[in-house]
Scaffold this motif. Structure first.
Motif, PDB file in Angstrom:
ATOM      1  N   PRO A   8      87.542  41.575  26.096  1.00  0.00           N
ATOM      2  CA  PRO A   8      87.682  40.319  25.371  1.00  0.00           C
ATOM      3  C   PRO A   8      86.526  39.371  25.612  1.00  0.00           C
ATOM      4  CG  PRO A   8      89.003  40.239  27.330  1.00  0.00           C
ATOM      5  CD  PRO A   8      88.437  41.641  27.240  1.00  0.00           C
ATOM      6  N   HIS A  74      98.058  38.758  19.553  1.00  0.00           N
ATOM      7  CA  HIS A  74      97.824  38.372  20.951  1.00  0.00           C
ATOM      8  C   HIS A  74      96.393  38.692  21.384  1.00  0.00           C
ATOM      9  CE1 HIS A  74      98.370  37.906  25.244  1.00  0.00           C
ATOM     10  NE2 HIS A  74      97.917  39.131  25.406  1.00  0.00           N
ATOM     11  N   PHE A  75      95.978  39.915  21.143  1.00  0.00           N
ATOM     12  CA  PHE A  75      94.653  40.311  21.600  1.00  0.00           C
ATOM     13  C   PHE A  75      93.535  39.728  20.733  1.00  0.00           C
ATOM     14  CE2 PHE A  75      97.151  43.557  23.837  1.00  0.00           C
ATOM     15  CZ  PHE A  75      96.655  43.336  25.111  1.00  0.00           C
ATOM     16  N   ARG A  78      92.820  36.383  22.145  1.00  0.00           N
ATOM     17  CA  ARG A  78      92.048  36.505  23.383  1.00  0.00           C
ATOM     18  C   ARG A  78      90.618  36.966  23.147  1.00  0.00           C
ATOM     19  NH1 ARG A  78      94.994  39.852  27.630  1.00  0.00           N
ATOM     20  NH2 ARG A  78      93.203  39.145  28.811  1.00  0.00           N
ATOM     21  N   TYR A  80      89.483  40.088  21.607  1.00  0.00           N
ATOM     22  CA  TYR A  80      89.151  41.507  21.640  1.00  0.00           C
ATOM     23  C   TYR A  80      88.526  41.945  20.321  1.00  0.00           C
ATOM     24  CZ  TYR A  80      91.466  42.436  26.073  1.00  0.00           C
ATOM     25  OH  TYR A  80      91.797  42.461  27.386  1.00  0.00           O
ATOM     26  N   THR A  83      90.506  44.150  17.389  1.00  0.00           N
ATOM     27  CA  THR A  83      91.563  43.521  16.597  1.00  0.00           C
ATOM     28  C   THR A  83      91.099  43.104  15.210  1.00  0.00           C
ATOM     29  OG1 THR A  83      91.065  41.393  17.622  1.00  0.00           O
ATOM     30  CG2 THR A  83      92.805  42.728  18.626  1.00  0.00           C
TER      31      THR A  83
END
Length: 144
Positions: A8, A74-75, A78, A80, A83
């Motif tokens: 991330p 979610h990712f 953050r 990533y 995604t």
């Protein structure tokens, strides 16, 4: 030594507004899928399906897609990298459902599917979002 590309975003730069917008839309889409799954369960409990196997499979797909969207949201929030493609593919599937819905005369449902999908696709390709989800740092702490 550089970090792998799947890690991330980890420096202290502020999160772009587009990242937050995309994550919120993905969360709303996951919530909508969970609501449809709940409606589907209620339908299964109150009536007899033509194919029980098909109905269970459809319910499993709805729950699987909703769970996957929650993970992607979610990712993505953050930072990533992977995604972006997951969000893009889901939006393309949403457009594939939205266009026949619009042409079939169900205007509000089609617009509720199409407008968020177009907004996500647009935001995915803005410079701040691409930069935020492409960076990696070595001695930085993750953004929470």
């Amino acid at each position: 030594m550089s970090r792998p590309s799947g890690l991330p975003h980890t420096d202290r730069t502020p999160r772009p507004r587009g990242v937050t917008i995309i994550a919120v839309i993905l969360l709303c889409e996951a919530a909508a899928l969970l609501a449809v799954a709940g409606w589907f369960i209620a339908g299964l409990l109150t009536s007899t399906p033509t194919s029980l196997g098909g109905a269970v499979f459809m319910l499993a797909l709805l729950l699987l897609f909703a769970g996957w969207l929650l993970v992607v949201a979610h990712f993505f929030f953050r930072g990533y990298r992977w995604t972006r493609s997951a969000a893009l593919v889901f939006q393309f599937f949403t457009v594939v459902v939205a266009v026949p819905t619009l042409t079939g005369g169900v205007l509000w449902v089609g617009l509720m599917l199409l407008v968020p999908a177009v907004l996500v696709v647009h935001q995915l390709f803005t410079r701040p979002v691409v930069d935020y989800t492409s960076r990696s740092g070595e001695n930085s702490t993750p953004v929470l």
